[in-house]
Design an enzyme around this catalytic site. Structure first.
Site, PDB file in Angstrom:
ATOM      1  N   HIS A 121      12.035  58.942  17.522  1.00 22.60           N
ATOM      2  CA  HIS A 121      13.257  58.579  18.242  1.00 22.60           C
ATOM      3  C   HIS A 121      13.321  57.103  18.645  1.00 22.60           C
ATOM      4  CE1 HIS A 121      14.183  62.778  18.349  1.00 22.60           C
ATOM      5  NE2 HIS A 121      15.096  62.679  19.286  1.00 22.60           N
ATOM      6  N   ASP A 124      13.202  69.696  21.200  1.00 22.64           N
ATOM      7  CA  ASP A 124      14.410  69.030  20.730  1.00 22.64           C
ATOM      8  C   ASP A 124      15.398  70.116  20.367  1.00 22.64           C
ATOM      9  OD1 ASP A 124      15.301  66.139  19.478  1.00 22.64           O
ATOM     10  OD2 ASP A 124      16.194  67.854  18.428  1.00 22.64           O
ATOM     11  N   ARG A 179      25.717  65.627  15.483  1.00 23.63           N
ATOM     12  CA  ARG A 179      26.246  65.521  16.834  1.00 23.63           C
ATOM     13  C   ARG A 179      27.102  64.271  16.908  1.00 23.63           C
ATOM     14  NH1 ARG A 179      21.868  67.522  20.849  1.00 23.63           N
ATOM     15  NH2 ARG A 179      22.806  69.515  20.297  1.00 23.63           N
ATOM     16  N   ARG A 219      17.236  67.322  25.938  1.00 23.19           N
ATOM     17  CA  ARG A 219      16.670  66.277  26.808  1.00 23.19           C
ATOM     18  C   ARG A 219      16.384  66.755  28.234  1.00 23.19           C
ATOM     19  NH1 ARG A 219      20.557  61.892  25.815  1.00 23.19           N
ATOM     20  NH2 ARG A 219      19.963  62.441  23.710  1.00 23.19           N
TER      21      ARG A 219
HETATM   22 FE1  SF4 Z   1      16.639  62.766  15.483  1.00 30.47          FE
HETATM   23 FE2  SF4 Z   1      17.844  64.576  16.993  1.00 30.47          FE
HETATM   24 FE3  SF4 Z   1      19.256  63.057  15.336  1.00 30.47          FE
HETATM   25 FE4  SF4 Z   1      17.705  64.915  14.384  1.00 30.47          FE
HETATM   26  S1  SF4 Z   1      19.503  65.232  15.690  1.00 30.47           S
HETATM   27  S2  SF4 Z   1      17.860  62.846  13.621  1.00 30.47           S
HETATM   28  S3  SF4 Z   1      15.974  64.871  15.789  1.00 30.47           S
HETATM   29  S4  SF4 Z   1      18.121  62.402  17.090  1.00 30.47           S
END
Ligand code: SF4
Length: 755
Positions: free
Chosen positions: A101, A165, A447, A645
């Site tokens: 990260h 995670d 996301r 998180r």
């Molecule tokens: Fe990294 Fe989370 Fe993005 Fe996957 S979703 S690439 S683990 S930040």
């Protein structure tokens, strides 16, 4: 199942093969003796076979009600800092640490990893020393993203895994129940303490047909996210079955599982399939593949199982989708997207296309993308904006390079980033736009909350398959549909992309890659000193939180009434703040800086009731803490959705918040709050949310004598009028979780039991 000749040498599968014999015995006991031969879903089979003590469930198991105490088979700065408090010599189950990260995407893979090794040296040294002390596999910076590495190395059908995670469910693509948790939950597993979860309900999703040429597994989950919304999977496992499953690659199923987190699902799981067998074999785990094959009858649901919800999808009818901006469930089929662009008056331009990440960087993804990039290359068409590719692991990167994919992607102007999260977690040193410039990007990530990728609130971030992202960056237009629209080639002629094609797995097997990036595996060495530099601004030993004082709470002040979406990104922002992840005091300066105050409609502005002046949220929270004024948050629906998180829970606790009242909580965050000794309360009547404002003084009735299922009354005194009233709240605390609350945190309880 496919037989494979000339397989590369096997990995040592001793620790990664689930103990199928023991699991089968457990399951048989639960199914026959406790559930009286009731047909079970796959998720239930996996969960029940991992019960710590199946005999504890004489009274039966009811989905959505019974708390299960589980023993995961296997698998971070805050997790390690917390594990240190548990006082264990080594971890009780195999575990791994991944440095993914903290690598900023800027100049390309090699330079970015080198820069990160310098700027994050103290963090990486700390993690490596802790890994050595406790016997944890250490994956160095640049080796890859946790979920891709887990898929390639650790995931196994029928296993149960916890990961710190929220996209841990990626391993559901390999038939595993893999659940995203906070570090404190991972500490349970590492310390051999039963890990508790309420038996989830199950959404059965039957897949028929097979994907058409332009559609990909990503489109299955983008489509489903639109149907279920970001809350639709809460408290549920998404369990796929049906003939369509056999048409999907293992990595495609991992993509679908990964993004199940976006609908709030506890996890996603697929039944064991041919493609899983092949993937395991190609990733040098033929032993696991064979063992899974022998146990295949337990790696699928029983026929006639009852699902709590049932969805049927015909893969043949799913068209590519584009989801966003700012929320992953705003889903539009590509054929309608140009209309949406026009209707919203969005500028018809794509500034950047980003593919890869833990979600979509499989060999299949990359080979399909390369089939499109090659067409553009032939026609002399260049990307119209930045085009970034994030390989999920060193294995993928090296295989792409060996098979000529990298060369083609670079020839068309793509930039290969480090094998790390990079722009997906806000680690993107962006230079192509002005500060806060309004612009649109497309990513194949999972996301897309506001600010997520580049810390610019005016970047509209859309999610799509890698194939669609790639064609749209060549078009440079949001309204482009590669299935129907043409571009103009170097000769001025119209050019239409042919549909993508690619190989599921590399013909020559996966390349090994840079051996310096192999994990460091140790058995644990108690004499190793964990490196935490004195006066570090980035690492700080945790101090245990104080236990509950044993009385009702009185004189709690409402710090802020949060309006609308409040994800863990809003509560504990990522991007530049990630460097403080190991330093609770310093990272707490970002607490709730993304939250919208319902009283003044401003982000990160609240009134300090002690001074009468406005201030930012963390500043006012800290002021209250220093003046011994405990405070609370009143929140809207799905408070704490998004990343696992746990800082979002630790920080509010650290700054003096003993309870939060919301219309509803996201699962992982609710558990994280409980683990850190914060009481999550939910309005019995959500309309009561309207009655609160910042500065109100509250007290509780019912915290003394708190029991599972027993309501807590909140007495409110309005700060402006002194008017008083009561509202009723409920909670989901189990008996054990109430003990965490009483002790001040789950870790305090563990430490107390050990010493
Ligand atoms: Fe990294 Fe989370 Fe993005 Fe996957 S979703 S690439 S683990 S930040």
């Amino acid at each position: 199942m496919a037989s494979v000749v000339n397989r590369p040498p096997e990995k040592d599968c001793t620790d990664i093969t689930p103990p199928y014999t023991k699991l089968t015995q457990n399951l048989a006991f639960v199914q026959q003796k406790i559930l009286k031969d009731k047909p079970l879903s796959l998720a239930e089979k996996i969960l029940y076979s991992h019960l710590y003590d199946p005999r504890e469930y004489d009274g039966g198991i009811v989905r959505g009600e019974t708390y299960l105490k589980l023993k995961p088979d296997a698998s971070a700065q805050m997790a390690i800092l917390q594990f240190m408090l548990a006082g264990m010599p080594t971890t009780a189950v195999p575990a791994s640490i991944h440095c993914d990260h903290l690598i900023e995407a800027f100049q390309g893979a090699n330079k970015d990893v080198k820069a990160a090794e310098i700027s994050n040296k103290e963090i990486f040294d700390f993690l490596q020393s802790a890994a050595e002390k406790y016997g944890i596999a250490f994956w160095k910076p640049g080796s890859g993203i946790i979920h891709q590495i887990v898929l390639e190395n650790y995931a196994a059908p029928g296993g149960l895994m916890l990961g710190t995670d929220s996209h841990t469910p990626n391993a559901g693509g390999l038939g595993m129940v893999a659940i995203g948790v906070g570090g404190a939950d991972a500490v349970d597993a590492m310390a051999d303490i039963p890990w508790e979860i309420k038996a989830p309900k199950i959404i059965g999703i039957k897949l028929n047909g097979s994907l058409s040429k332009w559609s990909s597994p990503k489109d299955v989950i983008l489509n489903l996210a639109g149907k279920l919304t970001v809350r639709g999977g809460t408290g549920h496992v998404l369990e796929y079955f049906g003939p369509g499953v056999d048409t999907l690659s293992c990595t495609g199923m991992a993509t679908i599982s990964n993004m199940g987190a976006e609908v709030g699902a506890t996890t996603t799981v697929f039944p064991f399939s041919n493609s899983m067998y092949s993937y395991l074999t190609e990733t040098r785990r033929h032993t696991v593949a064979e063992e899974a094959l022998k146990n295949a009858s337990n790696l699928k649901a029983d026929s006639n199982v009852h699902y709590d919800q049932y969805i049927e999808l015909n893969l043949s009818e799913i068209e590519p989708h584009i989801n966003g901006p700012f929320t992953p469930d705003l889903s539009t089929p590509i054929s309608k997207f140009a209309e949406v662009v026009a209707k919203n008056g969005w500028k018809d331009e794509v500034k950047a296309g980003l593919i890869g990440s833990c979600t979509n960087s499989s060999y299949q993804d990359m080979s399909r993308v390369v089939s499109l990039a090659s067409q553009a290359l032939d026609k002399g068409i260049q990307p119209k904006g930045k085009f970034f590719i994030t390989p999920g692991s060193e294995q993928i990167r090296a295989t792409m390079e060996r098979d000529g994919q990298t060369e083609i992607l670079e020839q068309v102007g793509g930039k290969i980033l480090a094998n790390a999260c990079g722009p997906c977690i806000g680690q993107w040193k962006r230079t192509d736009i002005k500060e806060n410039e309004e612009n649109a990007i497309l990513t194949s990530f999972n996301r897309n909350f506001r600010n997520r990728n580049d810390n610019n609130p005016n970047t509209m971030n859309f999610l799509a398959s890698p194939e669609i992202v790639t064609t749209m960056i060549f078009a440079g237009k949001l309204s482009f549909n590669p299935m129907t629209d043409a571009l103009i080639d170097k000769d001025g002629e119209p050019f239409k992309f042919q549909s993508p094609h690619g190989d599921e797995l590399p013909h020559q097997g996966f390349a090994d890659g840079n051996e310096d990036l192999e994990p460091i595996i140790t058995v644990g060495n108690s004499s190793t000193k964990i490196t935490i530099p004195e006066n570090s601004s980035r690492l700080q030993k945790l101090e245990p939180f104080s236990p509950w004082h044993g009385n009702e709470f009185k004189e709690l002040k409402v710090l802020v009434k949060v309006k609308g979406k409040c994800t863990t990104d809003h509560i504990s922002a990522a991007g530049p703040w990630l460097k403080y992840k190991g330093h609770l005091e310093n990272i707490s300066n970002n607490t709730l800086i993304g939250a919208l105050n319902a009283d003044n409609e401003k982000i990160n502005v609240v009134k300090n009731d002690l001074t009468g002046k406005d201030g930012n949220i963390p500043e006012v929270a800290r002021y209250y803490k220093e003046n011994n004024v405990p405070w609370i948050i009143v929140a809207d629906h799905n408070y704490g959705e998004g990343s696992a998180r746990e800082h979002a829970a630790l920080q509010v606790r650290y700054l003096g918040c003993p309870l939060i009242i919301s219309k509803s909580f996201a699962r992982i965050h609710e558990t994280n709050l409980k683990k850190q000794g914060v009481l999550p309360l939910v309005f019995k009547d959500e309309k009561d949310y309207e009655l609160f404002s910042g500065g109100d003084i509250i007290e509780t009735v019912g915290v003394v004598g708190l029991e599972p299922g027993k309501d807590v009354i909140i007495r409110v005194k309005k700060h402006e009028t002194d008017k008083e009233f009561e509202v009723v709240t409920k909670h989901t605390m189990s008996k054990d979780q109430i003990e965490w609350f009483k002790m001040g945190s789950a870790l305090n309880l563990i430490a107390n039991q050990r010493f």
